[in-house]
Design an enzyme around this catalytic site. Structure first.
Site, PDB file in Angstrom:
ATOM      1  CG  HIS A 180      -1.518   2.909   4.355  1.00 13.86           C
ATOM      2  ND1 HIS A 180      -1.705   1.609   3.969  1.00 13.86           N
ATOM      3  CD2 HIS A 180      -0.720   2.860   5.453  1.00 13.86           C
ATOM      4  CE1 HIS A 180      -1.048   0.803   4.783  1.00 13.86           C
ATOM      5  NE2 HIS A 180      -0.431   1.547   5.698  1.00 13.86           N
ATOM      6  CB  CYS A 221      -0.951  -0.001   1.193  1.00 12.53           C
ATOM      7  SG  CYS A 221      -1.889  -1.525   1.376  1.00 12.53           S
TER       8      CYS A 221
END
Length: 322
Positions: free
Chosen positions: A69, A13
């Site tokens: 993130h 991610c």
């Protein structure tokens, strides 16, 4: 316009998001190895220029919804509104890392997280999934839609998340950041059904150059990675227990005929040798240009930085366990 050969720069991610927003490999910005966590001290450095910051001088309003993130930091210093975005509605980490109140949470990435089995999606015919540098972990679905400008159809030209920033900059008439960019402008592909010619996309995960894609049918695999994200598949090459091995000469696959990556091609044919030499030249040039930024992940974590799902509780951070 549907892309059949669109790639991420990393199968996890935080690094892939950093490259998408900056048009630069995540190793330049320091978003490696692995991902950031709710209490991570580091984040996407503020001296990196995001898509939002490229468009802001032209009066564009931008927002992030869903998963960020790329760090929170002290006093929220790494959040989207500190990186050029006007609004942010979402969570600053992956939805499976902490509280996720009052939001509809989608899977953390487009990449299939095979360890979650039916809940994590699947890569169809592609090999392995999230966390690996096989096709299932690197190839991404991509559609470009602009009525009246982009003709509907399918393109087999190769592109990556790195190309989004330079493409949007050209379409908007914005100036590019005065730094080393790794992405290329896709405008000709989008509006003229153009070709990219010989092009390499490098998968940079951790400190390893793991994969080299070429805009023909083949890709060259010098080293490869497996991951716990793909630990439930019966394919022995996918779980983290798989042997990590460098390949010299590299493994070569014809991804048009063999998207499952079952059959390697011989490396001693004249046509393969010709392309391989070009790839090695580009690889050498690329490695000489790569300046690794300070690892933001390696800065570690601080529990006091984790967002609290009960802001009024005391004492923090122990009371924030939800």
């Amino acid at each position: 316009l549907r892309f059949t050969d669109f790639y991420s720069t990393c199968p996890v991610c935080s690094p892939s998001r950093a490259s998408l927003l900056t048009g630069r490999y995540q190793t330049r910005s320091g978003i490696y190895p692995g991902v950031l966590y709710p209490g991570s001290i580091g984040g996407l450095p503020l001296n990196e220029t995001t898509i939002a910051e490229v468009l802001k001088p032209l009066g564009y309003a931008t927002a992030v919804t869903g998963k960020w993130h790329l760090g929170v930091g002290h006093n929220g210093m790494f959040l989207p509104t500190k990186q050029g975005f006007d609004h942010f509605l979402g969570i600053p980490y992956s939805h499976d890392m902490g509280p996720c109140k009052n939001l509809t949470c989608f899977p953390p990435d487009i990449k299939p997280e095979l360890m979650r089995m039916s809940r994590g999606g699947n890569a169809g015919p592609l090999k392995c999934g999230k966390g690996t540098t096989y096709e299932g972990g690197m190839r991404e679905p991509a559609i470009a839609y602009w009525p009246g400008i982009i003709k509907p159809g399918i393109t087999h030209e190769m592109a990556s998340t790195l190309d989004i920033l330079p493409t949007l900059a050209r379409l908007a008439g914005a100036e590019l950041p005065q730094v080393m960019l790794d992405g290329v402008d896709m405008t000709d592909i989008l509006v003229k059904q153009g070709k990219v010619g010989l092009m390499c996309v490098f998968s940079l995960c951790s400190l390893l150059y793991t994969r080299y894609y070429v805009s023909y049918f083949e890709y060259f695999k010098f080293t490869l990675s497996s991951a716990f994200h793909s630990s439930t598949t019966p394919d022995k090459d996918c779980p983290e227990t798989a042997v990590f091995k460098a390949h010299d000469p590299p493994l070569i696959f014809d991804l048009e005929a063999d998207p499952c990556e079952h059959y390697t091609l011989p490396v001693d044919t004249p046509d393969i040798q010709s392309v391989l030499q070009q790839v090695k030249t580009v690889k050498k040039q690329f490695e000489s240009s790569m300046v690794f930024g300070e690892s933001q992940v390696a800065k570690g974590t601080d529990p006091n930085l984790e967002p609290c799902c009960n802001p009024e509780c005391s004492p923090k951070p122990s009371c924030c366990q939800c």
